[in-house]
Design an enzyme around this catalytic site. Structure first.
Site, PDB file in Angstrom:
ATOM      1  N   VAL A 199      -0.408  -8.898   6.712  1.00 44.32           N
ATOM      2  CA  VAL A 199      -0.374  -8.747   7.897  1.00 44.32           C
ATOM      3  C   VAL A 199      -1.870  -7.917   8.207  1.00 44.32           C
ATOM      4  O   VAL A 199      -2.152  -7.042   7.498  1.00 44.32           O
ATOM      5  CB  VAL A 199       0.408  -8.035   8.955  1.00 44.32           C
ATOM      6  CG1 VAL A 199      -0.010  -7.727  10.265  1.00 44.32           C
ATOM      7  CG2 VAL A 199       1.755  -8.648   8.720  1.00 44.32           C
TER       8      VAL A 199
ATOM      9  N   ALA B 189      -4.787  -3.620   7.529  1.00 40.17           N
ATOM     10  CA  ALA B 189      -3.868  -4.545   7.057  1.00 40.17           C
ATOM     11  C   ALA B 189      -2.856  -3.844   6.210  1.00 40.17           C
ATOM     12  O   ALA B 189      -2.836  -2.956   5.799  1.00 40.17           O
ATOM     13  CB  ALA B 189      -4.715  -5.424   6.251  1.00 40.17           C
ATOM     14  N   LYS B 190      -1.864  -4.761   5.833  1.00 38.30           N
ATOM     15  CA  LYS B 190      -0.664  -4.247   4.997  1.00 38.30           C
ATOM     16  C   LYS B 190       0.179  -5.445   4.299  1.00 38.30           C
ATOM     17  O   LYS B 190      -0.110  -6.579   5.240  1.00 38.30           O
ATOM     18  CB  LYS B 190       0.351  -3.098   5.417  1.00 38.30           C
ATOM     19  CG  LYS B 190       1.202  -2.223   4.692  1.00 38.30           C
ATOM     20  CD  LYS B 190       0.274  -1.170   4.364  1.00 38.30           C
ATOM     21  CE  LYS B 190       0.771  -0.142   3.812  1.00 38.30           C
ATOM     22  NZ  LYS B 190       0.211   1.170   3.716  1.00 38.30           N
ATOM     23  N   GLY B 191       0.475  -5.369   3.305  1.00 41.46           N
ATOM     24  CA  GLY B 191       1.254  -6.563   2.635  1.00 41.46           C
ATOM     25  C   GLY B 191       2.631  -5.786   1.929  1.00 41.46           C
ATOM     26  O   GLY B 191       2.794  -4.713   1.696  1.00 41.46           O
TER      27      GLY B 191
END
Ligand code: GLU
Length: 417
Positions: free
Chosen positions: A60, A105-107
């Site tokens: 995201v 962001a992060k994943g």
């Protein structure tokens, strides 16, 4: 409000408070609450026994207004899109707060890395990296380690992206081993930052950090080294814990010995000779000067916040305190140094790593640590000043600075078309 708000509910609730304090309009609020891009991918994994499993992966990009997106990759069984959205939003405010030119962001992949062999872990990492390749890159979105991933994970991601590109692209991820474009000091950066944040809070209150008592929940990448740095600087680390439970010694533990114990193959600190065993819940309620939650979200909430006896909570984890927990801590006079400030040392040195990769010119560990210390002390001062000026908590002040800078970037760039 429910006793256990989700990470996303917490993040949105905190945003709402900052938006209100800053007097932003509904349109801007909606813009800041909504991720720019959310990608969900299937990650097929061939297990070592030949069977096939399909895992879910996410990336995201919450905001891109101040620069490329930045944030870690989490491998954890409870990872889902909403959690990743919350964590991505926190990255946006964190990067803006400490003044580095990134969005958030992060994943993650919903998987328990402890249940995979090393070969399986490598295959999951490479397939996931490959699936998100269209949206990452040194000028687009730069992943890093988070819960359940480490510098080896980043080396595999960098290699996978580079093979697809046809040349080596070190700047696509940070938190890599030094041998492949990583930065000196990145490994301990989040923990070192937690120590600086704790010292800033203690010193501001006129308390000498030497002799201050500390409890650390989560003895992983962040908590383990934070305990060691704090101990080495003269604090008395009375308790630490991990997924199985914790150890307590009112005279002070030796974190380096505990880390050696884990490195030599033990899967928990529990049972370490000469210590008393406690639960994670008991650790949070110890009568210490500083409590460092350095594990997962939502561990301090409405039901247990009243039993926190620490004077300071320094958030090594992202989102360890829910908004209802926060309200109780504030009413009880517990000073909370919020995640976006306290754990920003990691992404700060990730930024230094990316800059070094882009310039292909590397700094010494002392240079990295000095710059990190300056950045964090400056951010703490700005947050503390605003908190005093506006009569708000350190969390609200930190969010106001982060959110305010992102809103300012949106206004300055204007809306296309
Ligand atoms: N996962 C870390 C965090 O939550 C580091 C992110 C990064 O370095 O990009 O801040």
């Amino acid at each position: 409000m429910s006793a256990r708000m989700s990470a996303l509910d917490s993040a949105l609730h905190q945003l709402g408070i900052a938006v209100h304090q800053l007097g932003l309009d509904d349109g801007m609020h909606a813009m800041l609450a909504t991720p720019r891009r959310s990608m969900q991918v299937a990650v097929p994994l061939r297990r070592d026994d030949g069977s096939l499993e399909i895992l879910s992966g996410y990336r995201v990009q919450h905001n891109l207004s101040r620069g490329p997106a930045k944030g870690g990759i989490r491998f954890h069984p409870s990872t889902d899109l909403d959690e990743v959205r919350a964590l991505a939003m926190w990255m946006t405010w964190k990067c803006a707060l400490i003044g580095i030119p990134y969005g958030g962001a992060k994943g993650g992949v919903a998987v328990d890395p402890r249940l995979l062999s090393r070969h399986e872990l490598e295959r999951v990492t490479r397939r996931y990296a490959s699936e998100i390749t269209p949206i990452i890159g040194p000028e687009k979105d730069i992943p890093a380690p988070d819960v359940g991933t480490d510098e080896q994970t980043m080396a595999w991601m960098m290699d996978t992206y580079s093979i697809h590109s046809g040349y080596t692209v070190t700047g696509v991820v940070t938190g890599k081993p030094v041998s492949v474009g990583g930065s000196e000091g990145r490994g301990g950066a989040t923990s070192r930052g937690v120590m600086y944040a704790a010292f800033s809070a203690l010193h501001e209150a006129g308390i000498d950090h030497r002799g201050a008592t500390v409890a650390v929940q989560g003895f992983g990448k962040v908590g383990g080294l934070a305990a060691q740095f704090l101990h080495d600087a003269g604090c008395i680390v009375v308790a630490v814990s991990d997924w199985k439970g914790g150890v307590h010694d009112p005279r002070g533990l030796n974190p380096a010995a505990l880390l050696r114990h884990l490195r030599s193959g033990a899967d928990t600190v529990v049972g370490f000779p000469g210590t008393e065993t406690i639960t994670n819940a008991e650790l949070l309620e110890l009568d210490v000067d500083v409590l460092v939650p350095a594990a997962l979200e939502g561990v301090i909430h409405e039901e247990n916040a009243d039993r926190v006896r620490a004077s300071f909570v320094v958030e090594g984890a992202n989102g360890p305190t829910t908004p209802d927990g926060d309200a109780v801590l504030e009413a009880n006079g517990v000073r909370v140094v919020p995640d976006v400030l306290a754990n920003s040392g990691g992404v700060a040195v990730s930024y230094f790593e990316w800059v070094q990769d882009l310039q292909a010119y590397f700094w010494t560990e002392d240079e990295v640590n000095d710059r990190l210390k300056r950045l964090m002390e400056q951010a703490y001062e700005q947050v503390s000043d605003l908190s005093r000026e506006r009569g708000v908590s350190l969390r609200t002040a930190a969010q106001m600075i982060g959110v305010g800078r992102v809103a300012e970037a949106h206004r300055t760039r204007g809306l296309y078309p």
